[in-house]
Design a protein around this motif. Structure first.
Motif, PDB file in Angstrom:
ATOM      1  N   SER A  35       0.877  -1.174   0.000  1.00  9.33           N
ATOM      2  CA  SER A  35       0.000   0.000   0.000  1.00  9.33           C
ATOM      3  C   SER A  35       0.909   1.217   0.000  1.00  9.33           C
ATOM      4  N   ALA A  36       0.320   2.386  -0.197  1.00  7.98           N
ATOM      5  CA  ALA A  36       1.140   3.594  -0.294  1.00  7.98           C
ATOM      6  C   ALA A  36       1.974   3.808   0.969  1.00  7.98           C
ATOM      7  N   ARG A  87       3.293  10.103  -4.846  1.00  7.22           N
ATOM      8  CA  ARG A  87       2.950   9.639  -3.493  1.00  7.22           C
ATOM      9  C   ARG A  87       1.493   9.950  -3.150  1.00  7.22           C
ATOM     10  N   LEU A 142      -0.951   7.765  -5.288  1.00  8.09           N
ATOM     11  CA  LEU A 142      -1.024   6.353  -4.894  1.00  8.09           C
ATOM     12  C   LEU A 142      -1.739   6.167  -3.562  1.00  8.09           C
ATOM     13  N   GLU A 143      -1.692   7.161  -2.707  1.00 11.19           N
ATOM     14  CA  GLU A 143      -2.386   7.091  -1.418  1.00 11.19           C
ATOM     15  C   GLU A 143      -3.850   6.679  -1.624  1.00 11.19           C
TER      16      GLU A 143
END
Lengths: 341, 341
Positions: A76-77, A326, A329-330
């Motif tokens: 996961s992020a 970043r 992708l969160e």
């Protein structure tokens, strides 16, 4: 979490490369650390079927054990932050083709469970989902394509249209309920090729909350292998005018240490009997020469310096060098809603 | 977390079935809830190759979405507690054959990432790892077999030798650095068949910290389909004398609602041209008749009553009905040491 940059300024941002397909080795993972890369989206498939992808993922599992001091799998992020905090590089697995799901929508969630987080809907050719940029006819999304995008949206697998043709790309952006990416391509205004993206695509991508990563592959750049860092950052500045800085990032497309046989396979897969030279030609079938300012993974930070020299503010540079990836992708890697799979 | 039992006593323990291969349906998942099963080890492979297993796992992903009110995927032993706390049944995926790893040790960690937590080293036939119980010659662990067990130990995939031949089973118990299981079989003293386990295997299993689940498949029972619950619990009591109650559990081998075609496929896979009737015969090729006290999944609690009637203490009954499986899986499903994959 801050790093000192050459001119004494402090960079607080992430460094994320939105696409690489290197001939992976400990040396390259070490160079990722030299470049202080917090994450890299790596390609696990060009033409592979399900079983062949699983072999590639198995190879990555070996890398994760053997080079645990340098790289970390991204589930996961938050794992990107974990990689950064432990001074390692997070590996985001992705596919440049939908071939590993074969004809099964069910394999989307299965591959997501194996941490395949990004998938191109098509590589250069027509796929079962939509059309690749190198086809003559672009027929848009197929029936299966719509089913697969819906399932990718549900499980949190990012739709990537880097190699997808114009109409198919626009339809994917429109159909997807979640923002999509062009992980590695450039504006057609910088170099007029079907592999790059039109203003129309770039605008639609930005309006939908998507992201485009600038490619450093010479065939996508205004002056090929001779393209200077200044010409590259000029392209960035022009794209910012169209999309806004928050929708742009880097996807170098670095294929460090790969022999020409791999390039030939990338272009021909199992499908061509008459040699396809792709963006090359019979006279120039080989990899293009490297850019002088990006000879390999360890040169990644030079882009940062170039962006500062172009006049981008520190926060803009941070956003472009990794902050935007970043943030994207969160949300993008999380399932659409709480789901059991 | 307590459930009231018929005679007014309170059972605090788990109910876990160590093997089922039903013709899955909402009705059966509902029956799992009627039986208050906290977890079931379900078979995802008899003869399937990698790709075919992935299709089966994809089908399970659909079940997890469609029947999220009844079942939960088990990723670690804690998910069994989560299932129990939310009044659902945890599904532990397992394989009755090693066929889905094909010839690749790398696929062990890949399948573990897909929550395949238990794998038989061989089904009835010789496998690439060792010998199945129905072969004439038992040559023990192969070279590949040792590599795979070492990798299963590392990632936390349980070695299951239910259908494995005697020598191969003993060698697996000896070679494995972690305890192994016989998820579903009975003592040969209860019924003399190669499919059941000798005293020697049972002792070795117990000494190594392993677990054996009692099968309720009539061909494994002393009096076939006529076996009474009293005869079943007598078998349990005798096995406890040999292994100790902490090493015994239940693995019903229930194949509810499966047509005879599935039984034929279980016996013949893709390998037999001359029909193999397995434990049946040309005259009796069909499923054996159900036990009167275990007609389906919803009858599982009747075993509990039988054990109480046999004189087992409440804590012994809890251990046999699921507590031992829960304790075993706590350690067995965790990777050998902190690992990135």
């Amino acid at each position: 979490m801050c790093r000192l940059v050459k001119d004494g300024a402090v960079a607080s941002g992430f460094r994320i490369d939105g696409l690489q397909y290197c001939n992976w080795s400990r040396r390259i993972f070490e160079q990722m650390r030299e470049a202080e890369l917090d994450a890299v989206h790596v390609t696990a498939t060009y033409w592979e079927n399900t079983r062949e992808l699983l072999a590639n993922i198995g190879t990555w599992h070996r890398y994760f054990v053997e080079h645990a001091d340098l790289i970390v799998p991204v589930r996961s992020a938050a794992d990107i932050d974990y990689a950064r905090a432990t001074k390692r590089t997070g590996i985001v697995l992705g596919l440049q083709n939908c071939s590993p799901i074969e004809d099964s929508v069910d394999l989307v969630s299965v591959l997501k469970e194996l941490n395949v987080h990004i998938m191109q809907l098509s590589y250069n050719n027509q796929s079962l989902l939509c059309t690749g940029y190198a086809e003559q006819q672009d027929s848009g999304l197929t029936k299966f394509g719509r089913e697969v995008i819906r399932e990718m949206n549900r499980v949190g697998m990012v739709v990537d249209t880097s190699h997808t043709a114009e109409r198919s790309t626009l339809e994917a952006i429109e159909f997807s309920s979640r923002p999509t990416v062009v992980s590695h391509a450039n504006p057609q205004t910088a170099r007029q090729t079907a592999r790059n993206k039109s203003d129309r695509v770039m605008r639609a991508l930005a309006e939908s909350g998507g992201l485009m990563g600038f490619s450093c592959y010479p065939f996508h750049l205004p002056n090929g292998s001779e393209t200077t860092l200044e010409q590259f950052t000029e392209m960035v500045a022009e794209a910012v005018e169209i999309m806004g800085v928050q929708h742009l990032a880097i996807g170098t497309d670095l294929c460090q240490d790969q022999p020409v046989e791999v390039l030939t396979w990338m272009r021909n897969g199992n499908w061509a009997r008459v040699m396809d030279y792709g963006e090359g030609s019979e006279e120039k079938p080989d990899w293009p020469a490297s850019l002088s300012w990006l000879r390999g993974v360890s040169d990644f930070p030079k882009i940062e310096q170039g962006l500062r020299d172009r006049g981008f503010t520190p926060s803009e540079v941070d956003a472009l060098m990794g902050g935007n990836w970043r943030s994207f992708l969160e949300h993008a890697l999380a399932p659409e809603k709480r789901s059991e799979v």
